[in-house]
Design a protein around this motif. Sequence first.
Motif, PDB file in Angstrom:
ATOM      1  N   LYS A 186      23.025  27.199 -24.926  1.00 48.47           N
ATOM      2  CA  LYS A 186      23.362  26.262 -23.852  1.00 48.47           C
ATOM      3  C   LYS A 186      24.648  26.640 -23.137  1.00 48.47           C
ATOM      4  N   ALA A 187      25.713  26.921 -23.861  1.00 49.98           N
ATOM      5  CA  ALA A 187      27.001  27.223 -23.226  1.00 49.98           C
ATOM      6  C   ALA A 187      26.919  28.479 -22.365  1.00 49.98           C
ATOM      7  N   GLU A 188      26.244  29.508 -22.875  1.00 48.89           N
ATOM      8  CA  GLU A 188      26.102  30.757 -22.104  1.00 48.89           C
ATOM      9  C   GLU A 188      25.246  30.528 -20.855  1.00 48.89           C
ATOM     10  N   ALA A 189      24.191  29.741 -21.009  1.00 45.75           N
ATOM     11  CA  ALA A 189      23.324  29.432 -19.860  1.00 45.75           C
ATOM     12  C   ALA A 189      24.090  28.660 -18.795  1.00 45.75           C
ATOM     13  N   GLU A 190      24.946  27.758 -19.222  1.00 48.69           N
ATOM     14  CA  GLU A 190      25.727  26.966 -18.260  1.00 48.69           C
ATOM     15  C   GLU A 190      26.709  27.836 -17.491  1.00 48.69           C
ATOM     16  N   ASP A 191      27.316  28.796 -18.152  1.00 54.49           N
ATOM     17  CA  ASP A 191      28.220  29.725 -17.445  1.00 54.49           C
ATOM     18  C   ASP A 191      27.464  30.520 -16.384  1.00 54.49           C
ATOM     19  N   LEU A 192      26.285  31.014 -16.753  1.00 55.39           N
ATOM     20  CA  LEU A 192      25.470  31.779 -15.799  1.00 55.39           C
ATOM     21  C   LEU A 192      25.011  30.890 -14.642  1.00 55.39           C
ATOM     22  N   LEU A 193      24.603  29.689 -14.962  1.00 59.91           N
ATOM     23  CA  LEU A 193      24.142  28.757 -13.931  1.00 59.91           C
ATOM     24  C   LEU A 193      25.256  28.441 -12.943  1.00 59.91           C
ATOM     25  N   ASN A 221      35.001  19.970 -18.201  1.00 62.01           N
ATOM     26  CA  ASN A 221      35.312  20.260 -16.796  1.00 62.01           C
ATOM     27  C   ASN A 221      34.777  21.607 -16.313  1.00 62.01           C
ATOM     28  N   LEU A 222      33.698  22.088 -16.930  1.00 65.38           N
ATOM     29  CA  LEU A 222      33.124  23.373 -16.529  1.00 65.38           C
ATOM     30  C   LEU A 222      32.750  23.375 -15.049  1.00 65.38           C
ATOM     31  N   TYR A 223      32.316  22.246 -14.537  1.00 60.86           N
ATOM     32  CA  TYR A 223      31.770  22.212 -13.177  1.00 60.86           C
ATOM     33  C   TYR A 223      32.775  21.732 -12.125  1.00 60.86           C
ATOM     34  N   LYS A 224      34.077  21.813 -12.455  1.00 62.45           N
ATOM     35  CA  LYS A 224      35.100  21.342 -11.507  1.00 62.45           C
ATOM     36  C   LYS A 224      35.027  22.086 -10.177  1.00 62.45           C
ATOM     37  N   GLU A 225      34.750  23.400 -10.200  1.00 65.69           N
ATOM     38  CA  GLU A 225      34.643  24.150  -8.940  1.00 65.69           C
ATOM     39  C   GLU A 225      33.470  23.676  -8.099  1.00 65.69           C
ATOM     40  N   PRO A 230      33.127  22.416  -0.810  1.00 66.86           N
ATOM     41  CA  PRO A 230      32.961  21.617   0.421  1.00 66.86           C
ATOM     42  C   PRO A 230      31.516  21.291   0.784  1.00 66.86           C
ATOM     43  N   GLN A 231      30.550  22.056   0.272  1.00 64.62           N
ATOM     44  CA  GLN A 231      29.145  21.783   0.608  1.00 64.62           C
ATOM     45  C   GLN A 231      28.472  20.844  -0.393  1.00 64.62           C
ATOM     46  N   VAL A 232      29.232  20.396  -1.388  1.00 64.46           N
ATOM     47  CA  VAL A 232      28.680  19.521  -2.426  1.00 64.46           C
ATOM     48  C   VAL A 232      29.143  18.087  -2.184  1.00 64.46           C
ATOM     49  N   VAL A 233      28.177  17.210  -1.930  1.00 67.27           N
ATOM     50  CA  VAL A 233      28.488  15.797  -1.740  1.00 67.27           C
ATOM     51  C   VAL A 233      28.918  15.167  -3.057  1.00 67.27           C
ATOM     52  N   LEU A 234      28.164  15.448  -4.113  1.00 66.92           N
ATOM     53  CA  LEU A 234      28.432  14.888  -5.436  1.00 66.92           C
ATOM     54  C   LEU A 234      27.831  15.790  -6.510  1.00 66.92           C
ATOM     55  N   VAL A 235      28.474  15.809  -7.659  1.00 63.43           N
ATOM     56  CA  VAL A 235      27.856  16.366  -8.872  1.00 63.43           C
ATOM     57  C   VAL A 235      27.564  15.190  -9.786  1.00 63.43           C
ATOM     58  N   LYS A 250      30.532  12.190 -23.289  1.00 60.37           N
ATOM     59  CA  LYS A 250      30.577  13.529 -22.705  1.00 60.37           C
ATOM     60  C   LYS A 250      30.925  13.467 -21.216  1.00 60.37           C
ATOM     61  N   LEU A 251      30.403  12.454 -20.531  1.00 61.73           N
ATOM     62  CA  LEU A 251      30.688  12.319 -19.103  1.00 61.73           C
ATOM     63  C   LEU A 251      32.175  12.128 -18.846  1.00 61.73           C
ATOM     64  N   LYS A 252      32.834  11.391 -19.702  1.00 61.00           N
ATOM     65  CA  LYS A 252      34.271  11.134 -19.535  1.00 61.00           C
ATOM     66  C   LYS A 252      35.115  12.406 -19.600  1.00 61.00           C
ATOM     67  N   LEU A 253      34.560  13.477 -20.155  1.00 59.14           N
ATOM     68  CA  LEU A 253      35.289  14.740 -20.267  1.00 59.14           C
ATOM     69  C   LEU A 253      35.143  15.602 -19.026  1.00 59.14           C
ATOM     70  N   ASN A 254      34.441  15.108 -18.012  1.00 59.41           N
ATOM     71  CA  ASN A 254      34.147  15.919 -16.830  1.00 59.41           C
ATOM     72  C   ASN A 254      34.570  15.182 -15.568  1.00 59.41           C
ATOM     73  N   LYS A 255      35.767  15.491 -15.127  1.00 56.23           N
ATOM     74  CA  LYS A 255      36.390  14.784 -14.011  1.00 56.23           C
ATOM     75  C   LYS A 255      35.587  14.983 -12.722  1.00 56.23           C
ATOM     76  N   GLY A 256      35.333  13.885 -12.025  1.00 57.71           N
ATOM     77  CA  GLY A 256      34.652  13.952 -10.739  1.00 57.71           C
ATOM     78  C   GLY A 256      33.140  13.945 -10.822  1.00 57.71           C
ATOM     79  N   VAL A 257      32.575  14.001 -12.033  1.00 64.00           N
ATOM     80  CA  VAL A 257      31.123  13.962 -12.225  1.00 64.00           C
ATOM     81  C   VAL A 257      30.729  12.522 -12.547  1.00 64.00           C
TER      82      VAL A 257
END
Length: 297
Positions: A186-193, A221-225, A230-235, A250-257
């Motif tokens: 899972k972690a490796e797949a998420e990095d590639l994704l 916070n993997l998906y902070k970028e 600018p083209q992303v309305v929401l994650v 788990k959601l609380k560990l990901n700012k802005g999601v």
Amino acid sequence: MNTKHLEKMQNGNGFIAALDQSGGSTPKALADYGISEDAYSTEEEMFELVHQMRTRIITAPAFNSDQVIGAILFEQTMDSKIEGRYTADYLANVKGVVPFLKVDKGLAEEKNGVQLMKPIPDLDDLLARANEHGIFGTKMRSVIKKANPEAIKEVVDQQFKLAKQIIGAGLVPIIEPEVDIHSPEKAEAEDLLKQELLHHLDTLATDELVMLKLSLPNKENLYKELVDHPQVVLVVALSGGYTREQANNKLKLNKGVIASFSRALTQDLHADQTDEAFNEELRKAVNSIFDASVYKK
């Protein structure tokens, strides 16, 4: 594109309810709700029962626009009515909730560690109907089970090809390449994704906007970028089989999601509950998911 809905997505506090179980997942959703398969004999009867369940959720006092900013619908739900109004109209104009539509036709067989979407031959017609109903955006799901770079690229290529078609129809696509939470890679797949998503996002024009629906990542916070792109309305995050408590933590560990939960939203709702008990369980679910979605560390 509905600019009022866009503003709510960009600036509203809350989460998106995923009420889009399709033909394959509807029997389980009904069973979890306490309606067994012997309660219906045709697909039409099955969809009528699940529409009754969704209607009960949407019309409940606890389902309110102060906490629920959007809801994803299945095609039959879009074509059905609540209190004499089509569901998307009821959501937008009675509840103040932005309506989305699931447009994919399900998953193809697993190949190279992923499941692409099946073809969507009638997509243009479906998008036209979505516009007629006042739908703001769409959602389409693929699944990633292994950290296979070529296969993950194929998943994201397919998602963005369809996203362009959806944007061309004036709608905002939710791109959902789900990573299986049970995958040992899972972690490796998420990095590639993440890298594939960033690559495609960078090719979008300034007026081409998308949303992303992703599994809650192993890395904080993997998906902070992606959140800041600018083209992303929401994650938004899917619960993916986690319990509500697990998903919220788990959601609380990901700012802005923010959340876009299905099972984690409805896990304690049952057909035989009184309306008072039903609304109280829904209120507890909505409050906890809302709190996790707006949580600031």
